[in-house]
Design a protein around this motif. Structure first.
Motif, PDB file in Angstrom:
ATOM      1  N   GLY A 200       3.653  -8.522   3.437  1.00  0.00           N
ATOM      2  CA  GLY A 200       3.102  -7.236   3.868  1.00  0.00           C
ATOM      3  C   GLY A 200       2.093  -6.672   2.893  1.00  0.00           C
ATOM      4  N   PRO A 201       1.051  -7.445   2.495  1.00  0.00           N
ATOM      5  CA  PRO A 201       0.164  -6.995   1.422  1.00  0.00           C
ATOM      6  C   PRO A 201      -0.800  -5.883   1.813  1.00  0.00           C
ATOM      7  CG  PRO A 201      -0.619  -9.073   2.322  1.00  0.00           C
ATOM      8  CD  PRO A 201       0.703  -8.799   2.966  1.00  0.00           C
ATOM      9  N   ASP A 202      -0.915  -5.589   3.108  1.00  0.00           N
ATOM     10  CA  ASP A 202      -1.904  -4.609   3.550  1.00  0.00           C
ATOM     11  C   ASP A 202      -1.331  -3.853   4.745  1.00  0.00           C
ATOM     12  OD1 ASP A 202      -4.264  -3.191   3.760  1.00  0.00           O
ATOM     13  OD2 ASP A 202      -5.533  -4.920   4.201  1.00  0.00           O
ATOM     14  N   ASN A 203      -2.012  -2.793   5.147  1.00  0.00           N
ATOM     15  CA  ASN A 203      -1.639  -2.076   6.360  1.00  0.00           C
ATOM     16  C   ASN A 203      -1.726  -3.027   7.561  1.00  0.00           C
ATOM     17  OD1 ASN A 203      -3.708   0.673   5.241  1.00  0.00           O
ATOM     18  ND2 ASN A 203      -1.601   0.233   4.661  1.00  0.00           N
ATOM     19  N   ILE A 204      -0.799  -2.875   8.490  1.00  0.00           N
ATOM     20  CA  ILE A 204      -0.706  -3.765   9.655  1.00  0.00           C
ATOM     21  C   ILE A 204      -0.833  -2.925  10.919  1.00  0.00           C
ATOM     22  CG2 ILE A 204       0.722  -5.456  10.881  1.00  0.00           C
ATOM     23  CD1 ILE A 204       2.393  -5.465   8.099  1.00  0.00           C
ATOM     24  N   THR A 205      -1.888  -3.143  11.691  1.00  0.00           N
ATOM     25  CA  THR A 205      -2.063  -2.431  12.952  1.00  0.00           C
ATOM     26  C   THR A 205      -2.465  -3.435  14.019  1.00  0.00           C
ATOM     27  OG1 THR A 205      -2.713  -0.410  11.806  1.00  0.00           O
ATOM     28  CG2 THR A 205      -3.269  -0.566  14.145  1.00  0.00           C
ATOM     29  N   LEU A 206      -1.785  -3.375  15.156  1.00  0.00           N
ATOM     30  CA  LEU A 206      -2.065  -4.341  16.213  1.00  0.00           C
ATOM     31  C   LEU A 206      -1.813  -3.721  17.574  1.00  0.00           C
ATOM     32  CD1 LEU A 206       0.791  -5.754  17.552  1.00  0.00           C
ATOM     33  CD2 LEU A 206       1.009  -6.360  15.135  1.00  0.00           C
ATOM     34  N   ALA A 207      -2.484  -4.283  18.570  1.00  0.00           N
ATOM     35  CA  ALA A 207      -2.265  -3.893  19.960  1.00  0.00           C
ATOM     36  C   ALA A 207      -2.288  -5.147  20.816  1.00  0.00           C
ATOM     37  CB  ALA A 207      -3.340  -2.912  20.429  1.00  0.00           C
ATOM     38  N   MET A 208      -1.252  -5.335  21.638  1.00  0.00           N
ATOM     39  CA  MET A 208      -1.189  -6.400  22.621  1.00  0.00           C
ATOM     40  C   MET A 208      -1.656  -5.846  23.961  1.00  0.00           C
ATOM     41  SD  MET A 208      -0.119  -9.281  21.294  1.00  0.00           S
ATOM     42  CE  MET A 208      -0.092 -10.024  22.914  1.00  0.00           C
ATOM     43  N   VAL A 209      -2.616  -6.518  24.576  1.00  0.00           N
ATOM     44  CA  VAL A 209      -3.145  -6.086  25.875  1.00  0.00           C
ATOM     45  C   VAL A 209      -2.781  -7.165  26.903  1.00  0.00           C
ATOM     46  CG1 VAL A 209      -5.218  -5.506  27.186  1.00  0.00           C
ATOM     47  CG2 VAL A 209      -5.073  -4.927  24.740  1.00  0.00           C
ATOM     48  N   ARG A 210      -2.122  -6.755  27.987  1.00  0.00           N
ATOM     49  CA  ARG A 210      -1.725  -7.716  29.029  1.00  0.00           C
ATOM     50  C   ARG A 210      -2.126  -7.159  30.396  1.00  0.00           C
ATOM     51  NH1 ARG A 210       2.631  -8.044  32.346  1.00  0.00           N
ATOM     52  NH2 ARG A 210       3.758  -6.426  31.183  1.00  0.00           N
TER      53      ARG A 210
ATOM     54  N   GLY B 189     -10.853   5.915   3.263  1.00  0.00           N
ATOM     55  CA  GLY B 189     -10.856   4.940   4.343  1.00  0.00           C
ATOM     56  C   GLY B 189     -10.153   5.453   5.585  1.00  0.00           C
ATOM     57  N   GLU B 190      -9.077   6.226   5.379  1.00  0.00           N
ATOM     58  CA  GLU B 190      -8.341   6.760   6.527  1.00  0.00           C
ATOM     59  C   GLU B 190      -9.155   7.800   7.295  1.00  0.00           C
ATOM     60  OE1 GLU B 190      -7.340   9.410   3.034  1.00  0.00           O
ATOM     61  OE2 GLU B 190      -7.663   7.272   3.398  1.00  0.00           O
TER      62      GLU B 190
ATOM     63  N   ARG C 110       0.836  -1.207   0.000  1.00  0.00           N
ATOM     64  CA  ARG C 110       0.000   0.000   0.000  1.00  0.00           C
ATOM     65  C   ARG C 110       0.867   1.252   0.000  1.00  0.00           C
ATOM     66  NH1 ARG C 110      -4.646  -2.590  -1.402  1.00  0.00           N
ATOM     67  NH2 ARG C 110      -5.363  -4.005   0.225  1.00  0.00           N
ATOM     68  N   ASP C 111       0.341   2.334  -0.599  1.00  0.00           N
ATOM     69  CA  ASP C 111       1.120   3.576  -0.634  1.00  0.00           C
ATOM     70  C   ASP C 111       0.807   4.504   0.537  1.00  0.00           C
ATOM     71  OD1 ASP C 111      -1.387   4.458  -1.330  1.00  0.00           O
ATOM     72  OD2 ASP C 111      -0.828   5.211  -3.308  1.00  0.00           O
ATOM     73  N   HIS C 112      -0.219   4.172   1.338  1.00  0.00           N
ATOM     74  CA  HIS C 112      -0.487   4.944   2.540  1.00  0.00           C
ATOM     75  C   HIS C 112      -1.256   4.085   3.534  1.00  0.00           C
ATOM     76  CE1 HIS C 112      -4.224   5.486   0.302  1.00  0.00           C
ATOM     77  NE2 HIS C 112      -4.818   5.913   1.410  1.00  0.00           N
ATOM     78  N   ASN C 113      -1.329   4.558   4.754  1.00  0.00           N
ATOM     79  CA  ASN C 113      -1.931   3.783   5.835  1.00  0.00           C
ATOM     80  C   ASN C 113      -3.361   4.257   6.086  1.00  0.00           C
ATOM     81  OD1 ASN C 113      -2.383   2.157   8.036  1.00  0.00           O
ATOM     82  ND2 ASN C 113      -0.782   3.036   9.325  1.00  0.00           N
ATOM     83  N   GLU C 114      -4.337   3.351   5.934  1.00  0.00           N
ATOM     84  CA  GLU C 114      -5.740   3.681   6.189  1.00  0.00           C
ATOM     85  C   GLU C 114      -6.226   3.123   7.524  1.00  0.00           C
ATOM     86  OE1 GLU C 114      -8.150   2.596   2.809  1.00  0.00           O
ATOM     87  OE2 GLU C 114      -7.519   4.390   1.711  1.00  0.00           O
ATOM     88  N   ASP C 115      -5.313   2.555   8.309  1.00  0.00           N
ATOM     89  CA  ASP C 115      -5.651   2.049   9.636  1.00  0.00           C
ATOM     90  C   ASP C 115      -5.552   3.151  10.676  1.00  0.00           C
ATOM     91  OD1 ASP C 115      -5.863  -0.451   8.501  1.00  0.00           O
ATOM     92  OD2 ASP C 115      -4.132  -1.310   9.543  1.00  0.00           O
ATOM     93  N   SER C 116      -6.319   3.004  11.754  1.00  0.00           N
ATOM     94  CA  SER C 116      -6.217   3.890  12.908  1.00  0.00           C
ATOM     95  C   SER C 116      -6.298   3.054  14.182  1.00  0.00           C
ATOM     96  CB  SER C 116      -7.322   4.955  12.894  1.00  0.00           C
ATOM     97  OG  SER C 116      -7.176   5.825  11.786  1.00  0.00           O
TER      98      SER C 116
ATOM     99  N   GLY D 252     -10.723  -0.636   1.821  1.00  0.00           N
ATOM    100  CA  GLY D 252      -9.971  -0.389   0.595  1.00  0.00           C
ATOM    101  C   GLY D 252     -10.873  -0.407  -0.629  1.00  0.00           C
ATOM    102  N   GLY D 253     -10.463   0.312  -1.667  1.00  0.00           N
ATOM    103  CA  GLY D 253     -11.231   0.358  -2.897  1.00  0.00           C
ATOM    104  C   GLY D 253     -12.380   1.343  -2.856  1.00  0.00           C
ATOM    105  N   GLN D 254     -12.563   1.997  -1.719  1.00  0.00           N
ATOM    106  CA  GLN D 254     -13.578   3.029  -1.572  1.00  0.00           C
ATOM    107  C   GLN D 254     -12.889   4.278  -1.030  1.00  0.00           C
ATOM    108  OE1 GLN D 254     -16.949  -0.329  -0.436  1.00  0.00           O
ATOM    109  NE2 GLN D 254     -17.066   1.628   0.618  1.00  0.00           N
TER     110      GLN D 254
END
Length: 246
Positions: free
Chosen positions: A233-243, A63-64, A16-22, A58-60
């Motif tokens: 890495g085909p898409d934006n990657i966003t994650l949070a680990m909660v402990r 998204g960001e 991807r050329d930009h990040n649409e995740d939050s 994506g495709g719409q």
């Protein structure tokens, strides 16, 4: 004193050329940008703490914009998210807000986003989602998905699909949602992974489970991101680990 450790990152991936995740962690939001390294935040256990990811469709268009709007809304609801009903009401309000923002603006028409997350309470955890971003319980023996994918049936031989059957926004005309919300008891040592499909599509659940058996907090977040990158890495990657610590 019991505490909540949240380690998060957001990355564009390799295609991807930009990040649409939050992302939202309590009052802190990260919208459409990239973290160079996993960031760890500590909070006292007690007041409701929301941790969520939103993945712009994506495709719409925009998204960001949709994903940023949703996590900022969730951050503003914050400590009021103390029950399943409150979470459902908040998600419905987010859906309303996405459609209201797009109304009359040709650049935003049909923008939409998925959302998945958890609200950590003093003695329980509320897991929620709309769309195909996920919440996974990494506490016991084997990773267990507690969110519900809003996806059509998979074609034979397919493990993933980019299609979703409901989202926040995402259509030209208003469409109501049915949020998935569940409650689980909470104890010291419990761990949860909240993530977009930029992680779970390229990396199998068995591979995620293997990494989480070995690593925790910042190292876990880094190794999960690395696995998605090594898988293309085909898409934006966003994650949070909660402990939950003590």
């Amino acid at each position: 004193m019991p505490y909540i450790a949240v380690t998060a990152l957001s990355h564009t991936g390799l295609i991807r050329d930009h990040n649409e995740d939050s992302l939202v962690v309590g009052p802190w939001t990260l919208c459409g940008t990239v973290t160079e390294n996993p960031q760890t935040l500590l909070f006292p256990l007690g007041t409701p703490l929301v941790v969520a990811v939103a993945d712009g469709i994506g495709g719409q268009p925009a998204g960001e914009v949709a994903s940023a709007l949703v996590v900022r809304q969730l951050a503003s609801f914050g400590p009021s998210l103390d029950s399943e009903e409150a979470v459902r009401d908040a998600l419905n309000a987010c859906n309303d807000a996405v459609y209201a923002a797009a109304d009359g603006n040709p650049e935003l028409v049909a923008m939409g986003t998925t959302v998945a997350g958890a609200v950590v309470l003093a003695e329980s955890l509320l897991a929620f989602n709309v769309g195909d971003s996920r919440v996974l319980d990494a506490t016991g023996d084997g990773l267990r998905q507690v969110s519900v994918d809003d996806s059509p049936p998979l074609a034979p031989g397919r493990r993933t699909t980019s299609l979703v059957t409901q989202a926040l926004g995402g259509a030209r005309r208003f469409s109501a949602i049915t949020p998935h919300v569940t409650t689980a008891p909470l104890s010291a040592g419990d761990r949860y992974l909240v993530c977009t499909d930029g992680l779970t599509d390229p990396v199998t659940e068995d591979a995620l489970d293997s990494l989480l058996r070995v690593h925790n907090d910042g190292r876990a977040a880094f190794e999960l991101w690395k696995a998605a990158i090594e898988a293309g890495g085909p898409d934006n990657i966003t994650l949070a680990m909660v402990r939950i610590g003590e």
